[in-house]
Design a protein around this motif. Structure first.
Motif, PDB file in Angstrom:
ATOM      1  N   GLY A 132       0.786  -1.228   0.000  1.00 54.69           N
ATOM      2  CA  GLY A 132       0.000   0.000   0.000  1.00 54.69           C
ATOM      3  C   GLY A 132       0.815   1.274   0.000  1.00 54.69           C
ATOM      4  N   MET A 133       2.139   1.180  -0.187  1.00 55.86           N
ATOM      5  CA  MET A 133       2.981   2.368  -0.124  1.00 55.86           C
ATOM      6  C   MET A 133       2.615   3.394  -1.201  1.00 55.86           C
ATOM      7  SD  MET A 133       5.256   4.182   1.333  1.00 55.86           S
ATOM      8  CE  MET A 133       5.806   3.029   2.602  1.00 55.86           C
ATOM      9  N   THR A 134       2.349   2.933  -2.408  1.00 56.29           N
ATOM     10  CA  THR A 134       2.004   3.868  -3.481  1.00 56.29           C
ATOM     11  C   THR A 134       0.757   4.669  -3.124  1.00 56.29           C
ATOM     12  OG1 THR A 134       3.010   2.446  -5.157  1.00 56.29           O
ATOM     13  CG2 THR A 134       1.443   4.096  -5.936  1.00 56.29           C
ATOM     14  N   LYS A 135      -0.270   3.978  -2.613  1.00 51.39           N
ATOM     15  CA  LYS A 135      -1.514   4.656  -2.248  1.00 51.39           C
ATOM     16  C   LYS A 135      -1.275   5.638  -1.104  1.00 51.39           C
ATOM     17  CE  LYS A 135      -4.785   1.125  -3.792  1.00 51.39           C
ATOM     18  NZ  LYS A 135      -5.850   0.183  -3.380  1.00 51.39           N
ATOM     19  N   TYR A 136      -0.457   5.244  -0.146  1.00 48.90           N
ATOM     20  CA  TYR A 136      -0.157   6.143   0.968  1.00 48.90           C
ATOM     21  C   TYR A 136       0.502   7.425   0.463  1.00 48.90           C
ATOM     22  CZ  TYR A 136       2.235   8.125   5.005  1.00 48.90           C
ATOM     23  OH  TYR A 136       2.698   8.998   5.955  1.00 48.90           O
ATOM     24  N   ARG A 190       9.672   3.384  -9.828  1.00 47.75           N
ATOM     25  CA  ARG A 190       9.131   4.046 -11.031  1.00 47.75           C
ATOM     26  C   ARG A 190       7.870   4.827 -10.686  1.00 47.75           C
ATOM     27  NH1 ARG A 190      11.473   3.354 -15.772  1.00 47.75           N
ATOM     28  NH2 ARG A 190      12.907   1.589 -16.112  1.00 47.75           N
ATOM     29  N   GLU A 191       7.064   4.298  -9.778  1.00 46.36           N
ATOM     30  CA  GLU A 191       5.882   5.030  -9.323  1.00 46.36           C
ATOM     31  C   GLU A 191       6.273   6.269  -8.528  1.00 46.36           C
ATOM     32  OE1 GLU A 191       2.209   4.434  -9.582  1.00 46.36           O
ATOM     33  OE2 GLU A 191       3.319   3.814 -11.374  1.00 46.36           O
ATOM     34  N   VAL A 192       7.266   6.131  -7.667  1.00 42.47           N
ATOM     35  CA  VAL A 192       7.732   7.282  -6.878  1.00 42.47           C
ATOM     36  C   VAL A 192       8.273   8.364  -7.804  1.00 42.47           C
ATOM     37  CG1 VAL A 192       9.448   8.031  -5.191  1.00 42.47           C
ATOM     38  CG2 VAL A 192       8.176   5.909  -4.810  1.00 42.47           C
ATOM     39  N   ILE A 193       9.045   7.967  -8.794  1.00 43.11           N
ATOM     40  CA  ILE A 193       9.578   8.931  -9.761  1.00 43.11           C
ATOM     41  C   ILE A 193       8.442   9.604 -10.527  1.00 43.11           C
ATOM     42  CG2 ILE A 193      10.887   9.151 -11.908  1.00 43.11           C
ATOM     43  CD1 ILE A 193      12.778   6.966 -10.766  1.00 43.11           C
ATOM     44  N   ARG A 194       7.447   8.806 -10.911  1.00 39.79           N
ATOM     45  CA  ARG A 194       6.292   9.377 -11.633  1.00 39.79           C
ATOM     46  C   ARG A 194       5.608  10.446 -10.781  1.00 39.79           C
ATOM     47  NH1 ARG A 194       1.230   8.964 -10.853  1.00 39.79           N
ATOM     48  NH2 ARG A 194       1.403   7.139  -9.465  1.00 39.79           N
ATOM     49  N   TYR A 226      11.330  17.024  -5.745  1.00 40.42           N
ATOM     50  CA  TYR A 226      12.567  16.263  -5.591  1.00 40.42           C
ATOM     51  C   TYR A 226      12.346  14.936  -4.895  1.00 40.42           C
ATOM     52  CZ  TYR A 226      15.452  20.162  -7.058  1.00 40.42           C
ATOM     53  OH  TYR A 226      16.043  21.151  -7.803  1.00 40.42           O
ATOM     54  N   LEU A 227      13.250  13.991  -5.173  1.00 49.06           N
ATOM     55  CA  LEU A 227      13.463  12.844  -4.309  1.00 49.06           C
ATOM     56  C   LEU A 227      14.654  13.175  -3.416  1.00 49.06           C
ATOM     57  CD1 LEU A 227      13.197   9.796  -6.764  1.00 49.06           C
ATOM     58  CD2 LEU A 227      11.371  11.083  -5.623  1.00 49.06           C
ATOM     59  N   LEU A 246      18.785   5.209  -9.924  1.00 44.82           N
ATOM     60  CA  LEU A 246      17.593   6.047 -10.084  1.00 44.82           C
ATOM     61  C   LEU A 246      17.672   6.871 -11.367  1.00 44.82           C
ATOM     62  CD1 LEU A 246      17.138   7.256  -6.401  1.00 44.82           C
ATOM     63  CD2 LEU A 246      15.603   5.717  -7.656  1.00 44.82           C
ATOM     64  N   TYR A 247      18.840   7.406 -11.661  1.00 48.17           N
ATOM     65  CA  TYR A 247      18.991   8.144 -12.915  1.00 48.17           C
ATOM     66  C   TYR A 247      18.859   7.225 -14.124  1.00 48.17           C
ATOM     67  CZ  TYR A 247      20.385  12.635 -10.860  1.00 48.17           C
ATOM     68  OH  TYR A 247      20.402  13.841 -10.199  1.00 48.17           O
TER      69      TYR A 247
END
Length: 297
Positions: A114-118, A148-152, A160-161, A173-174
């Motif tokens: 559930g991290m993406t939803k959070y 990839r979701e976090v980057i999106r 920023y990350l 990541l790059y």
């Protein structure tokens, strides 16, 4: 002798580097005591739950005031701490979203269901200007779908990350997206100065905060550590100071941490010191940082 294109390029690089060192060593006097007139942007603040009772939000802002810290980039475990500070002093806090909450911590957050939803919900509810600071202790490429979701999410919001890792995860990541915006926490912390220089040289948009590096940068005697001076002069447009208040003892020593940061900034020419103290943050986050913010919320 005919000078080839590579020779010309090498000569230009040599001259640029020599000029940069000259700027630090003689052409411009160090800012010295003038450093105390500069507002600071603290680019690595945490307001974690164990600090809430001992250091209420009012006391945090008072501590910032006492040290000339006009603004701070804040992430917390849980995110509620960041929001508490931001709601109390929105003129002083740039919030970013740390993934850690409930059972999700630095070692398992990328595996947490559930991290993406959070992250999506917190980003929708609050004006976070970054995702992080998060740790990549050991690169596990099976986490690629989540990253990839976090980057999106970050790219959709142009934020920023804030990554705590060695050099390899940053390179990874790059490789997932060459245009991702990254702040490298502690300038790698465990990485030596040579490898820090190499990574920042390889990725011209990479930004770093220098939290926990202040004593290494200061070195011994009247001069900065030579390897760190080389980094500072080459990448002065991409560095910011920080405190890393990850435990209460860092809040206990906040005055000393800020004094240490001003001590190494004092050894730089005014133009360079101003960039690292606050002007880079102004540019990167589209904000204004000034001493006029001291005493305000």
């Amino acid at each position: 002798m005919k000078i080839t294109a590579p020779s010309i390029a090498s000569f230009c690089v040599h001259m640029a580097f020599t000029s940069t060192l000259a700027l630090a060593d003689g052409n411009h006097e160090p800012i010295g005591d003038g450093v105390h007139d500069l507002p600071l942007f603290d680019a690595h603040v945490h307001y974690k739950q164990p600090a809430w009772a001992d250091y209420p939000v009012k006391s945090i802002v008072e501590m910032m005031d006492r040290n000339g810290v006009a603004m701070g980039l804040v992430s917390s475990t849980p995110d509620q701490g960041t929001i508490m500070l931001w709601e109390y002093a929105p003129n002083r806090i740039v919030p970013e979203l740390r993934p850690y909450h409930d059972e999700a911590g630095s070692s398992n957050w990328a595996k947490t269901e559930g991290m993406t939803k959070y992250l999506e919900k917190r980003l929708a509810d609050y004006p976070h200007q970054g995702i992080g600071e998060f740790h990549i202790h050991r690169l596990d490429q099976t986490d690629e779908p989540l990253f990839r979701e976090v980057i999106r999410m970050a790219k959709e919001r142009d934020i920023y990350l804030h990554v705590h890792s060695g050099a390899e995860p940053v390179r990874w990541l790059y490789s997932l997206d060459k245009d991702v915006k990254i702040i490298w926490a502690h300038a790698g912390l465990g990485e030596n100065a040579r490898d820090v220089y190499a990574l920042m040289d390889d990725f011209p948009t990479l930004v770093a905060d220098t939290s926990l590096r202040e004593h290494a940068i200061l070195g011994h005697g009247d001069k900065l550590n030579p390897a760190w001076e080389k980094i500072i002069m080459a990448f002065s447009d991409r560095l910011m100071i920080g405190s890393d208040t990850w435990v209460n003892s860092q809040w206990d020593n906040y005055d000393g941490i800020m004094d240490s940061n001003r001590a190494w900034l004092a050894k730089l020419p005014r133009e360079i010191a101003e960039k690292i103290a606050y002007k880079n943050a102004e540019r990167l986050f589209g904000i204004s940082v000034s001493m006029d913010q001291i005493g305000t919320r």
